[in-house]
Design an enzyme around this catalytic site. Structure first.
Site, PDB file in Angstrom:
ATOM      1  CE1 TYR A  98      -0.932   4.577   7.615  1.00 36.49           C
ATOM      2  CE2 TYR A  98      -1.839   5.493   9.642  1.00 36.49           C
ATOM      3  CZ  TYR A  98      -2.008   4.803   8.448  1.00 36.49           C
ATOM      4  OH  TYR A  98      -3.249   4.345   8.100  1.00 36.49           O
ATOM      5  CG  HIS A 130       0.943  -1.700   5.462  1.00 39.66           C
ATOM      6  ND1 HIS A 130      -0.345  -2.138   5.270  1.00 39.66           N
ATOM      7  CD2 HIS A 130       1.497  -2.532   6.377  1.00 39.66           C
ATOM      8  CE1 HIS A 130      -0.550  -3.201   6.039  1.00 39.66           C
ATOM      9  NE2 HIS A 130       0.546  -3.446   6.714  1.00 39.66           N
ATOM     10  CE  LYS A 190      -2.740  -2.412   9.985  1.00 38.24           C
ATOM     11  NZ  LYS A 190      -2.121  -1.888   8.754  1.00 38.24           N
TER      12      LYS A 190
END
Lengths: 358, 358
Positions: free
Chosen positions: B289, B300, B331
């Site tokens: 993060y 997210h 991601k």
């Protein structure tokens, strides 16, 4: 009023008297009954009652020490007490009762390496029904393939998050036609690690889904590139004019003994009416189609299959990766375990693993 | 009218005369110009022209044999000619021109192990611009981490499907505050492979996102479970009352030298303002993060990070699995390569791999 337990190091259980039987066992599924109203708790059950504040302290009968939650779990020597406690508490917080998977907690304990018997929602240890056997491991605990059992596997990661996997034996079957329409002796060339089949009948690709057309030229009967597995299978059945032994030899050169295991699984799937295609893009050995009538109307592939030797040892992180990816693409992860020295398609065990939210 | 090429085994190129320069080079980007209108083609270029029917045959100047497509590719001895041809043809069919990554095809060839220079859409070898360097491998070709270069990696699987990966160096940075609000000397117990921190200030979890609250009891300052990595980092900074050396020692016991590599990467990420949490559910070492202000308003996670030693050798199948999974959960996959004997957070290289559709 909180009760106090007595922990006897010799027999490893915590005894609680008073109204413990009614209060903890009968109404909430902890422990097993002893004489009168007394019950015996496994350490994980006692820890949970301490944690919740339902049990005030546990007295160590040897030393006379009075232990609270922190001291009680600090004295539990087992490497895996922490992970078992976390899963026990998690399932309890989800409203399930569970007991150690052994007598006298349950009268007919599941075998294998199970840690707990989990009861159906709303049921407890006295109801004679077990929903599933639960095995618990930390993310660093390897798990030999031979220890897979039907039931649930809970993996606790390094930050104490829990993933539940449903483990099932799974025999893949389908209605795809593997052999009925195979051609005979099509011209083929063996390249370094693939085979080119020169303009075979269209059905070889279109109907039975062997190979991949070479694109860019327009033909009614496209030239196909086949993997060495497809080529070995087709050569074995006389469909292409290569020696099966030559193709298999090449397969072993490029991927060692893994090739024979994969060919056994490829052949078994074809014989079960399932079409295996490469699972490379999903990091697996195969993706499979159970009901191929034609490539034009191809459905979604249902399974991802990974091939391992029967004595393989899984690392939980790899399991998590495989199962997560399969779930993300709406397929089921299946492990095909091939016994050493297995001839042909016998000696293959099939296990599916799926994520489960209890 | 189709032309004929002349293949000279000694210098490994196919010469074509007639109007070849205008027809193949100037207007369609094949080969490089020789004297007059003659051009020289790399075997893969000649194979493509044969395949398309633009070149009728190639004469082997040594033997006098006239070779069509099938015979020409059958005589190419290199293990990887097949895979290079497939990728060359695929990019051509997508409207790109590309040349071998060497002189005289291109005047300033990319270094490393590149196979081709791919030109920007609409450009060719004469325009002096390269979109990216392209490296091509078969799915069974391992790739040492030290050979990663910015550019594109194409992997051809056993059934001849191609996956393109964009490879970039990637320095993770963020604005999360790692240290400013750390407490001092919180009570903590080392369990088998995790650490319990007893009722630390709420901010340790809420603001800086260390640990995971033990659920099921209501407290203002919840007890946290920390991974050994988090605990080693916190102990090093005096935030918990454990000896840093003891925690690191336990880390090495449970995961060997991998623990030190992961701790280097964990520390580097924290120092860069990025919060690493376990990536176990994604089969990675960390999810990260970049901008944590509070756990309540957590965004997210952006990256999945996998830690390897700098001399690691990737298998394309594992790359495919990692990148595919990361893509599926929106991601970016990042590999952190840690040099042997690296002290602290120096000596870490960061590479991202993402799927690309050319």
């Amino acid at each position: 009023m909180s009760l106090e337990g007595r922990f006897d190091v010799d027999d490893g259980v915590v005894r609680v008297g008073g109204d413990a039987r009614q209060r903890y066992h009968d109404s909430r599924g902890y422990g097993y009954p002893l004489e009168g109203n007394e019950i015996a708790l496994a350490p994980v059950e006692a820890a949970h009652l301490l944690y919740r504040g339902d049990l005030e302290t546990v007295v160590n009968t040897a030393s006379g020490d009075r232990l609270g939650f922190r001291a009680f779990i600090a004295r539990e020597p087992g490497d895996d007490f922490g992970v078992r406690f976390l899963v026990y508490a998690d399932l309890r917080s989800r409203g399930f009762y569970l007991s150690p998977a052994s007598e006298p907690w349950v009268s007919d304990p599941p075998g294998g390496e199970a840690d707990f018997a989990v009861f159906p929602r709303g049921k407890g240890p006295g109801d004679g029904e077990i929903a599933y056997a639960l095995r618990i491991i930390g993310e660093r605990t390897d798990i030999p393939a031979a220890e897979l059992r039907e039931g649930v596997l809970a993996v606790v990661d390094e930050e104490s998050e829990i993933t539940y996997f449903e483990v099932d034996s799974r025999d893949p079957t389908g209605t795809s036609d593997a052999d009925a329409s195979l051609p005979e002796g099509c011209a083929a060339d063996l390249l370094a690690d693939r085979v080119v089949v020169w303009e075979p009948p269209l059905g070889l690709y279109e109907r039975t889904f062997y190979g991949q057309p070479l694109e860019g030229r327009e033909y009614d009967e496209p030239t196909l590139q086949c993997s060495l597995l497809e080529a070995a299978y087709l050569a074995e059945r006389g469909a292409i004019d290569l020696e099966p032994g030559t193709v298999r030899e090449r397969g072993r050169e490029v991927e060692g003994e893994r090739f024979d295991r994969r060919l056994s699984v490829y052949t078994a799937l074809r014989e079960r009416g399932v079409v295996p295609k490469t699972g490379y893009k999903f990091g697996a050995d195969f993706r499979t189609y159970a009901d191929v009538e034609s490539v034009e109307n191809l459905g979604h592939s249902e399974l991802l299959v990974r091939v391992h030797p029967a004595d393989y040892v899984f690392e939980p992180r790899d399991l998590a990766l495989d199962v997560r990816l399969a779930h993300g693409v709406r397929k089921t992860m299946v492990f095909a375990l091939v016994a050493d020295g297995a001839e042909g398609t016998n000696g293959i065990e099939w296990w599916s693993l799926e994520r489960l939210t209890p």
